[in-house]
Design a protein around this motif. Structure first.
Motif, short mmCIF file in Angstrom:
data_model
loop_
_atom_site.label_atom_id
_atom_site.label_comp_id
_atom_site.label_asym_id
_atom_site.label_seq_id
_atom_site.Cartn_x
_atom_site.Cartn_y
_atom_site.Cartn_z
N PRO A 88 0.81 -1.22 0.00
CA PRO A 88 0.00 0.00 0.00
C PRO A 88 0.84 1.26 0.00
CG PRO A 88 -0.68 -1.46 1.78
CD PRO A 88 0.52 -2.06 1.15
N GLY A 89 2.05 1.20 0.54
CA GLY A 89 2.92 2.36 0.57
C GLY A 89 3.30 2.84 -0.82
N ARG A 90 3.34 1.95 -1.77
CA ARG A 90 3.70 2.33 -3.14
C ARG A 90 2.58 3.10 -3.82
NH1 ARG A 90 8.61 0.20 -4.77
NH2 ARG A 90 9.23 -1.55 -3.50
N PHE A 91 1.37 2.98 -3.30
CA PHE A 91 0.22 3.68 -3.88
C PHE A 91 -0.14 4.94 -3.09
CE2 PHE A 91 -0.35 -0.77 -5.09
CZ PHE A 91 -0.46 -0.64 -6.45
N SER A 92 0.68 5.29 -2.11
CA SER A 92 0.31 6.40 -1.22
C SER A 92 0.24 7.74 -1.94
CB SER A 92 1.27 6.48 -0.04
OG SER A 92 2.57 6.76 -0.51
N LEU A 93 1.04 7.94 -2.96
CA LEU A 93 1.03 9.21 -3.68
C LEU A 93 0.11 9.20 -4.90
CD1 LEU A 93 4.81 10.11 -3.51
CD2 LEU A 93 2.96 10.98 -2.10
N ALA A 94 -0.45 8.06 -5.20
CA ALA A 94 -1.36 7.98 -6.36
C ALA A 94 -2.68 8.68 -6.02
CB ALA A 94 -1.62 6.53 -6.72
N PRO A 95 -3.29 9.29 -7.02
CA PRO A 95 -4.56 9.98 -6.76
C PRO A 95 -5.74 9.00 -6.69
CG PRO A 95 -3.96 10.22 -9.05
CD PRO A 95 -2.83 9.49 -8.38
N ILE A 96 -5.70 8.16 -5.68
CA ILE A 96 -6.74 7.15 -5.49
C ILE A 96 -7.39 7.41 -4.13
CG2 ILE A 96 -7.23 4.68 -5.34
CD1 ILE A 96 -4.54 4.21 -6.77
N ALA A 97 -8.72 7.39 -4.12
CA ALA A 97 -9.43 7.56 -2.85
C ALA A 97 -9.08 6.41 -1.91
CB ALA A 97 -10.93 7.61 -3.10
N PRO A 98 -8.94 6.69 -0.61
CA PRO A 98 -8.54 5.63 0.33
C PRO A 98 -9.48 4.42 0.34
CG PRO A 98 -8.34 7.77 1.37
CD PRO A 98 -9.00 7.99 0.05
N LEU A 99 -10.78 4.65 0.23
CA LEU A 99 -11.71 3.51 0.23
C LEU A 99 -11.55 2.67 -1.02
CD1 LEU A 99 -14.95 5.07 1.76
CD2 LEU A 99 -13.35 3.48 2.81
N LYS A 100 -11.33 3.32 -2.16
CA LYS A 100 -11.12 2.56 -3.40
C LYS A 100 -9.81 1.78 -3.34
CE LYS A 100 -13.77 5.30 -6.66
NZ LYS A 100 -13.73 6.04 -7.92
N LEU A 163 7.70 -3.06 8.58
CA LEU A 163 8.08 -1.83 9.29
C LEU A 163 9.18 -2.11 10.30
CD1 LEU A 163 7.42 1.21 9.84
CD2 LEU A 163 5.90 0.37 11.63
N ILE A 164 9.05 -3.22 11.02
CA ILE A 164 10.06 -3.58 12.01
C ILE A 164 11.39 -3.91 11.34
CG2 ILE A 164 10.70 -5.37 13.69
CD1 ILE A 164 7.72 -5.46 14.48
N LEU A 165 11.34 -4.61 10.20
CA LEU A 165 12.57 -5.04 9.55
C LEU A 165 13.28 -3.93 8.79
CD1 LEU A 165 11.54 -8.54 8.22
CD2 LEU A 165 12.89 -7.98 10.24
N ARG A 166 12.66 -2.77 8.64
CA ARG A 166 13.32 -1.66 7.96
C ARG A 166 14.46 -1.07 8.78
NH1 ARG A 166 7.92 1.01 6.14
NH2 ARG A 166 7.44 -0.34 4.40
N GLY A 167 14.34 -1.14 10.10
CA GLY A 167 15.37 -0.57 10.97
C GLY A 167 16.49 -1.55 11.24
N ARG A 168 17.58 -1.04 11.70
CA ARG A 168 18.77 -1.85 12.00
C ARG A 168 18.48 -2.84 13.13
NH1 ARG A 168 23.72 -3.77 10.65
NH2 ARG A 168 25.01 -3.96 12.49
N ARG A 169 17.82 -2.37 14.18
CA ARG A 169 17.51 -3.26 15.32
C ARG A 169 16.54 -4.36 14.91
NH1 ARG A 169 17.13 1.52 19.60
NH2 ARG A 169 19.33 1.64 20.08
N GLY A 170 15.61 -4.04 14.05
CA GLY A 170 14.66 -5.05 13.57
C GLY A 170 15.35 -6.14 12.77
N ARG A 171 16.28 -5.76 11.92
CA ARG A 171 17.03 -6.76 11.15
C ARG A 171 17.90 -7.60 12.06
NH1 ARG A 171 17.38 -2.36 7.57
NH2 ARG A 171 19.49 -1.85 8.29
N ASP A 172 18.50 -6.98 13.06
CA ASP A 172 19.30 -7.74 14.02
C ASP A 172 18.44 -8.73 14.80
OD1 ASP A 172 21.52 -6.35 13.20
OD2 ASP A 172 21.54 -4.97 14.92
#
Length: 181
Positions: A88-100, A163-172
């Motif tokens: 969903p993060g890849r579509f965050s800037l697209a002009p799409i209504a959140p419900l759609k 989200l957790i794995l994006r950080g250094r501590r999450g990967r560790d």
């Protein structure tokens, strides 16, 4: 919008099968495994619930739904799925209504081979509790709601883990868990 996201998910799945030999071999095996697991779970569920009284049958069905939801939400993250997911993060800037966007991503989440298992269990549930037309209608509505909860819960868990794995501590932490296993 939903049909475009379903098409995109289908194309990702097909292109992944064409491009990767491991996926091309593993995908049919996963389909056979999923069908086998679904039929085994269906047989176990119906044989267990057929001997229970009505109150215990309802309780057992609720616990089965909870366990199915937990397994459905966590297993794809742990087993590195063979299919692609739409972020969903890849579509965050697209002009799409959140419900759609939410409806499209939920519909696209149904393009997966593991959808067979909850559909078989939901069919068993409707067959088990469908004694009258009103009961069949209530079973179908609750089955659809449970399926939506499975899909949305799985997406939420996958997003949390990423989200957790994006950080250094999450990967560790992930490396520590994998090394412990």
């Amino acid at each position: 919008m939903a049909r475009h996201l379903v098409w995109l998910k289908w194309r990702l799945l097909v292109n992944g099968l064409k491009a990767d030999r491991q996926r091309a071999v593993g995908f049919p095996l996963v389909i056979l495994l999923v069908v086998g697991i679904a039929s085994w779970l269906s047989g176990m569920f119906t044989s267990t619930t057929s001997f229970l009284p009505e109150a215990a049958r309802s309780e057992f069905t609720l616990w089965t739904a909870l366990i199915a939801w937990i397994v459905w939400a966590t297993l794809p993250v742990l087993l590195f799925p063979l299919d692609e997911t739409l972020d969903p993060g890849r579509f965050s800037l697209a002009p799409i209504a959140p419900l759609k966007l939410m409806a499209g991503l939920t519909a696209a989440a149904m393009v997966t081979p593991t959808l067979i298992i909850p559909l078989v269990l939901l069919y068993d549930d409707v067959a088990l509790f469908g004694h009258s037309p009103a009961a069949v209608l209530a079973s179908v509505v609750s089955a659809v709601l449970l399926l939506l909860m499975l899909l949305i819960g799985s997406r939420a868990f996958s997003s949390l883990i990423s989200l957790i794995l994006r950080g250094r501590r999450g990967r560790d932490l992930a490396m520590l868990i994998v090394a412990g296993i």
